[in-house]
Write a protein that holds these residues in place. Structure first.
Motif, PDB file in Angstrom:
ATOM      1  N   GLY A 151       3.841  -6.692   6.256  1.00  0.00           N
ATOM      2  CA  GLY A 151       3.393  -7.346   7.479  1.00  0.00           C
ATOM      3  C   GLY A 151       1.897  -7.173   7.676  1.00  0.00           C
ATOM      4  O   GLY A 151       1.198  -6.554   6.857  1.00  0.00           O
ATOM      5  N   LEU A 152       1.376  -7.705   8.763  1.00  0.00           N
ATOM      6  CA  LEU A 152      -0.063  -7.688   9.030  1.00  0.00           C
ATOM      7  C   LEU A 152      -0.611  -6.266   9.178  1.00  0.00           C
ATOM      8  O   LEU A 152      -1.720  -5.960   8.730  1.00  0.00           O
ATOM      9  CB  LEU A 152      -0.358  -8.504  10.291  1.00  0.00           C
ATOM     10  CG  LEU A 152      -0.106 -10.016  10.177  1.00  0.00           C
ATOM     11  CD1 LEU A 152      -0.305 -10.699  11.528  1.00  0.00           C
ATOM     12  CD2 LEU A 152      -1.027 -10.642   9.126  1.00  0.00           C
ATOM     13  N   SER A 153       0.153  -5.399   9.840  1.00  0.00           N
ATOM     14  CA  SER A 153      -0.280  -4.007  10.002  1.00  0.00           C
ATOM     15  C   SER A 153      -0.472  -3.327   8.642  1.00  0.00           C
ATOM     16  O   SER A 153      -1.474  -2.643   8.396  1.00  0.00           O
ATOM     17  CB  SER A 153       0.754  -3.237  10.836  1.00  0.00           C
ATOM     18  OG  SER A 153       0.366  -1.898  10.997  1.00  0.00           O
ATOM     19  N   TYR A 154       0.499  -3.545   7.763  1.00  0.00           N
ATOM     20  CA  TYR A 154       0.438  -2.982   6.404  1.00  0.00           C
ATOM     21  C   TYR A 154      -0.759  -3.554   5.641  1.00  0.00           C
ATOM     22  O   TYR A 154      -1.457  -2.823   4.920  1.00  0.00           O
ATOM     23  CB  TYR A 154       1.748  -3.290   5.677  1.00  0.00           C
ATOM     24  CG  TYR A 154       1.849  -2.729   4.281  1.00  0.00           C
ATOM     25  CD1 TYR A 154       2.305  -1.429   4.068  1.00  0.00           C
ATOM     26  CD2 TYR A 154       1.489  -3.503   3.181  1.00  0.00           C
ATOM     27  CE1 TYR A 154       2.398  -0.913   2.785  1.00  0.00           C
ATOM     28  CE2 TYR A 154       1.583  -2.995   1.891  1.00  0.00           C
ATOM     29  CZ  TYR A 154       2.039  -1.711   1.694  1.00  0.00           C
ATOM     30  OH  TYR A 154       2.125  -1.200   0.434  1.00  0.00           O
ATOM     31  N   ASP A 155      -1.002  -4.869   5.803  1.00  0.00           N
ATOM     32  CA  ASP A 155      -2.115  -5.534   5.104  1.00  0.00           C
ATOM     33  C   ASP A 155      -3.469  -4.964   5.540  1.00  0.00           C
ATOM     34  O   ASP A 155      -4.386  -4.814   4.715  1.00  0.00           O
ATOM     35  CB  ASP A 155      -2.077  -7.040   5.358  1.00  0.00           C
ATOM     36  CG  ASP A 155      -0.857  -7.704   4.728  1.00  0.00           C
ATOM     37  OD1 ASP A 155      -0.274  -7.091   3.797  1.00  0.00           O
ATOM     38  OD2 ASP A 155      -0.483  -8.807   5.173  1.00  0.00           O
ATOM     39  N   VAL A 156      -3.607  -4.654   6.842  1.00  0.00           N
ATOM     40  CA  VAL A 156      -4.872  -4.067   7.346  1.00  0.00           C
ATOM     41  C   VAL A 156      -5.106  -2.693   6.703  1.00  0.00           C
ATOM     42  O   VAL A 156      -6.218  -2.388   6.269  1.00  0.00           O
ATOM     43  CB  VAL A 156      -4.848  -3.941   8.888  1.00  0.00           C
ATOM     44  CG1 VAL A 156      -6.052  -3.136   9.381  1.00  0.00           C
ATOM     45  CG2 VAL A 156      -4.851  -5.311   9.531  1.00  0.00           C
ATOM     46  N   ALA A 157      -4.045  -1.863   6.650  1.00  0.00           N
ATOM     47  CA  ALA A 157      -4.160  -0.529   6.034  1.00  0.00           C
ATOM     48  C   ALA A 157      -4.536  -0.644   4.560  1.00  0.00           C
ATOM     49  O   ALA A 157      -5.401   0.096   4.053  1.00  0.00           O
ATOM     50  CB  ALA A 157      -2.850   0.242   6.193  1.00  0.00           C
ATOM     51  N   LEU A 158      -3.910  -1.600   3.863  1.00  0.00           N
ATOM     52  CA  LEU A 158      -4.215  -1.829   2.451  1.00  0.00           C
ATOM     53  C   LEU A 158      -5.652  -2.303   2.277  1.00  0.00           C
ATOM     54  O   LEU A 158      -6.378  -1.846   1.377  1.00  0.00           O
ATOM     55  CB  LEU A 158      -3.241  -2.846   1.866  1.00  0.00           C
ATOM     56  CG  LEU A 158      -3.367  -3.132   0.362  1.00  0.00           C
ATOM     57  CD1 LEU A 158      -3.132  -1.871  -0.456  1.00  0.00           C
ATOM     58  CD2 LEU A 158      -2.397  -4.241  -0.059  1.00  0.00           C
ATOM     59  N   GLY A 159      -6.078  -3.209   3.162  1.00  0.00           N
ATOM     60  CA  GLY A 159      -7.440  -3.732   3.101  1.00  0.00           C
ATOM     61  C   GLY A 159      -8.471  -2.640   3.329  1.00  0.00           C
ATOM     62  O   GLY A 159      -9.519  -2.601   2.658  1.00  0.00           O
ATOM     63  N   HIS A 160      -8.202  -1.724   4.264  1.00  0.00           N
ATOM     64  CA  HIS A 160      -9.135  -0.611   4.524  1.00  0.00           C
ATOM     65  C   HIS A 160      -9.230   0.315   3.312  1.00  0.00           C
ATOM     66  O   HIS A 160     -10.319   0.808   2.969  1.00  0.00           O
ATOM     67  CB  HIS A 160      -8.672   0.166   5.763  1.00  0.00           C
ATOM     68  CG  HIS A 160      -9.690   1.160   6.256  1.00  0.00           C
ATOM     69  ND1 HIS A 160      -9.792   2.427   5.753  1.00  0.00           N
ATOM     70  CD2 HIS A 160     -10.679   1.036   7.200  1.00  0.00           C
ATOM     71  CE1 HIS A 160     -10.772   3.072   6.369  1.00  0.00           C
ATOM     72  NE2 HIS A 160     -11.335   2.241   7.245  1.00  0.00           N
ATOM     73  N   THR A 161      -8.101   0.555   2.640  1.00  0.00           N
ATOM     74  CA  THR A 161      -8.094   1.400   1.435  1.00  0.00           C
ATOM     75  C   THR A 161      -8.896   0.740   0.315  1.00  0.00           C
ATOM     76  O   THR A 161      -9.669   1.402  -0.383  1.00  0.00           O
ATOM     77  CB  THR A 161      -6.652   1.664   0.968  1.00  0.00           C
ATOM     78  OG1 THR A 161      -5.926   2.280   2.031  1.00  0.00           O
ATOM     79  CG2 THR A 161      -6.615   2.551  -0.259  1.00  0.00           C
ATOM     80  N   ILE A 162      -8.712  -0.586   0.152  1.00  0.00           N
ATOM     81  CA  ILE A 162      -9.480  -1.330  -0.869  1.00  0.00           C
ATOM     82  C   ILE A 162     -10.970  -1.259  -0.548  1.00  0.00           C
ATOM     83  O   ILE A 162     -11.814  -1.083  -1.449  1.00  0.00           O
ATOM     84  CB  ILE A 162      -9.002  -2.784  -0.950  1.00  0.00           C
ATOM     85  CG1 ILE A 162      -7.567  -2.849  -1.516  1.00  0.00           C
ATOM     86  CG2 ILE A 162      -9.946  -3.631  -1.807  1.00  0.00           C
ATOM     87  CD1 ILE A 162      -6.912  -4.206  -1.418  1.00  0.00           C
ATOM     88  N   LEU A 163     -11.341  -1.333   0.737  1.00  0.00           N
ATOM     89  CA  LEU A 163     -12.742  -1.217   1.161  1.00  0.00           C
ATOM     90  C   LEU A 163     -13.323   0.134   0.764  1.00  0.00           C
ATOM     91  O   LEU A 163     -14.436   0.207   0.217  1.00  0.00           O
ATOM     92  CB  LEU A 163     -12.842  -1.398   2.679  1.00  0.00           C
ATOM     93  CG  LEU A 163     -14.211  -1.076   3.312  1.00  0.00           C
ATOM     94  CD1 LEU A 163     -15.253  -2.096   2.866  1.00  0.00           C
ATOM     95  CD2 LEU A 163     -14.120  -1.028   4.832  1.00  0.00           C
TER      96      LEU A 163
END
Length: 606
Positions: A133-145
């Motif tokens: 979901g979107l919450s999971y995607d934000v956490a993943l995006g922050h880790t990739i950053l």
């Protein structure tokens, strides 16, 4: 439970790190403060991760799991943030990148708010616990950053040719994540994030702790030395001011004296008096400065010199020193050794000061100086006998009530203090003997007939060994042995290298010296020390896996090259010492060759 096995291992690692980190003193720096936050966050990260899985297994309440997963991802975002802060703190000592830190903080706060606010679908099938979901995607995006940030920093350091030592844990983290994703394609239930972070924080611990703690202790030690030096300097200035005050006042009185300029005799008398007092003032200043030099010299320098040559120099100085009204006769024994080992300059200095002291308290200025010696073993006691028939000197002599020995009682004399300081460093003494006609003031100084190093070199284990010595001045070595004779021999063997050697005669004394602010570059420890026979010593190491080494590291809080002196044996115990972490061993008896090999291996710069 297989899914969280790595998380449990990670929790054990991070708990150990927290205990280690907070059980030692740490430098108050941005780096260590950030590290403290990282291990705290990682602990929470693992606890929440394990708790989420247990709740899912035991309760299965999806709402509660949803809250725990969002908490888990929020802590991950904070871990990523402080990891980026850590990378910045290592290379931005002047804090020029404070604006970048603010941007990263803002992005992280927004990410956490989005993680909490946006929807999250809980996936829980068998042992698999995940989310989407979107919450999971934000956490993943922050880790990739954050990973992109680590890579950019790494590329920047490579371009600038900086050391990658402290950034290396995050390079390893990226590699571990890639490996983790590959493994997860086969074992989807595995949760590895917390374990990976715990692992790289364990690596990081060894890159930030030891060098900094050693440096801090050395700085504190140098500060103490500077403060002690400052204290002695202030004390000297105070002594100088009191000592010189009377002489300066005498000069002031003379300068204020009214003189009949037409009376040449009176004018000459005043000028003569002024000159005499000026000379006294100059002598006092010289004596005070000499006392400062004597006190500042930590030890006497020993070298080979010719006895008659030294006495010839002494004669010349005495001729210069003595006043016209002093009659000095010298008698020198013809049985003095031709060569001695000791401090030639120190002997001349102490005799001159003693002569000056004796002549200043005599009424009759007739002195006989007899010079002879007493030989005991490898030592020669040089005796300078100042003989006088002037009994007025007894006004400065007292009898010790216990020993009945006569001693000088002279106060407020800088020269007397210089003499005592010099005698203390040369193992000398003053003896006073009175008979019916004369008073004998005997100044004795111990010197060696053979150098200590020559004696050691003649021992069987050192014969025919030629060494090309290196200068390792600045290096500090802690020598641990309960045998006084062996300690002395080791110090003699180490002397040509100009190493600063400190000794300890028990484990407790060693621990105290290691925990002090002074730091050491090497420890050489005997395998037989108080309360430890060779077998029990080995058992102690085996029982605690390198217990003695752990004790050394615990007390010192930094890494030290540790060498063990091993008693000859048929069990090859020395190999066990290497196995359990000692850097090297020396088979006893220690000789010039094996100590030279060890010092060159660890001290010589390539």
């Amino acid at each position: 439970m297989q899914a969280i096995i790595l998380q449990i291992v990670g929790l054990l690692i991070i708990t150990t790190l927290i205990v280690l980190f907070y059980s030692k003193p740490n430098i108050e720096s941005v780096e260590t403060k950030t590290y403290a936050k990282l291990i705290g966050l990682n602990f929470l990260f693992l606890v929440v991760g394990i708790s989420t899985y247990i709740v899912a297994k035991l309760i299965g309440n999806f709402n509660l799991i949803n809250i725990l997963q969002k908490t888990y991802m929020s802590i991950l975002a904070l871990l990523n943030l402080y990891s980026m802060f850590y990378c910045i703190s290592i290379y931005d000592k002047e804090e020029k990148l404070s604006n970048l830190k603010k941007i990263l903080l803002s992005i992280t706060i927004i990410s956490i708010l989005l993680i909490i606010a946006l929807p999250l679908n809980v996936i829980f099938e068998g042992d698999l616990l995940d989310g989407e979901g979107l919450s999971y995607d934000v956490a993943l995006g922050h880790t990739i950053l954050s990973f992109t940030f680590f890579l950019i920093i790494t590329l920047y350091l490579l371009i600038k040719k900086y050391s990658l030592k402290k950034i290396s844990p995050y390079i390893i983290l990226i590699i571990l994540y890639l490996i983790g994703f590959l493994i997860r394609s086969c074992y989807k239930e595995l949760i590895f994030e917390g374990f990976f972070y715990a692992y790289i924080l364990f690596i990081m611990y060894n890159t930030i702790e030891n060098p900094d703690v050693k440096m801090a202790k050395e700085l504190v030690f140098q500060k103490k030395l500077a403060e002690e030096s400052s204290r002695k300097t202030l004390s000297l200035i105070e002594d100088m001011s009191e000592e010189l005050k009377s002489s300066v006042k005498d000069l002031e009185l003379i300068s204020n004296t009214k003189i009949d300029k037409n009376n040449i005799k009176e004018l000459n008398n005043v000028l003569s008096l002024f000159q005499e007092n000026s000379v006294k003032l100059n002598d006092k200043i010289s004596s005070i400065l000499d006392l400062a030099v004597v006190k500042s010299e930590p030890r006497i320098v020993t070298y080979k010199y010719e006895t008659l040559d030294m006495l010839d120099k002494l004669k010349q100085f005495l001729e210069i020193e003595k006043e016209d009204k002093i009659k000095l006769e010298m008698k020198i024994s013809n049985k003095l050794p031709s060569v001695l080992y000791g401090d030639e300059a120190g002997i001349i200095k102490v005799v001159l000061y003693f002569f000056d002291l004796v002549s200043s308290i005599l009424s009759k200025k007739n002195i006989l100086l007899e010079i002879d010696n007493i030989i005991v073993g490898n030592f020669a006691k040089l005796r300078f006998k100042f003989i006088t028939n002037d009994k007025s000197i007894l006004n400065y002599v007292v009898e010790d009530k216990k020993t009945k020995e006569l001693k000088l009682k002279i106060t407020n004399s800088i020269n007397y203090e210089i003499i005592n300081n010099l005698l203390e460093k040369t193992n000398g003494n003053i003896t006073i003997i009175k008979d019916k006609d004369n008073v004998n003031l005997i100044l004795s100084v111990n010197q060696r007939l053979v150098s200590e190093y020559d004696i050691i070199s003649e021992k069987e284990e050192n014969r025919n060994i030629k060494i090309k010595y290196h200068n390792y001045s600045g290096k500090k070595l802690l020598l641990v042995d309960n045998n006084n004779l062996k300690l002395k021999e080791m110090k003699i063997l180490l002397k040509p290298y100009n190493i600063d050697v400190t000794v300890a005669q028990s484990l407790e004394e060693m621990g105290n010296k290691l925990s002090d602010d002074e730091t050491f570059d090497m420890i050489i420890i005997d395998d037989i020390i108080p309360n430890f026979e060779i077998d029990s010593f080995t058992k102690e190491i085996i029982k605690d896996q390198n217990g003695i080494l752990n004790y050394i590291k615990k007390q010192a809080k930094y890494n030290i090259t540790t060498i063990i002196m091993v008693t000859p044996n048929n069990k090859r115990i020395e190999e066990q010492y290497i196995k359990y972490g000692f850097n090297a061993y020396i088979i006893k008896p220690v000789n010039k060759e094996n100590i030279d090999n060890v010092l060159n291996k660890y001290f010589e710069t390539k």
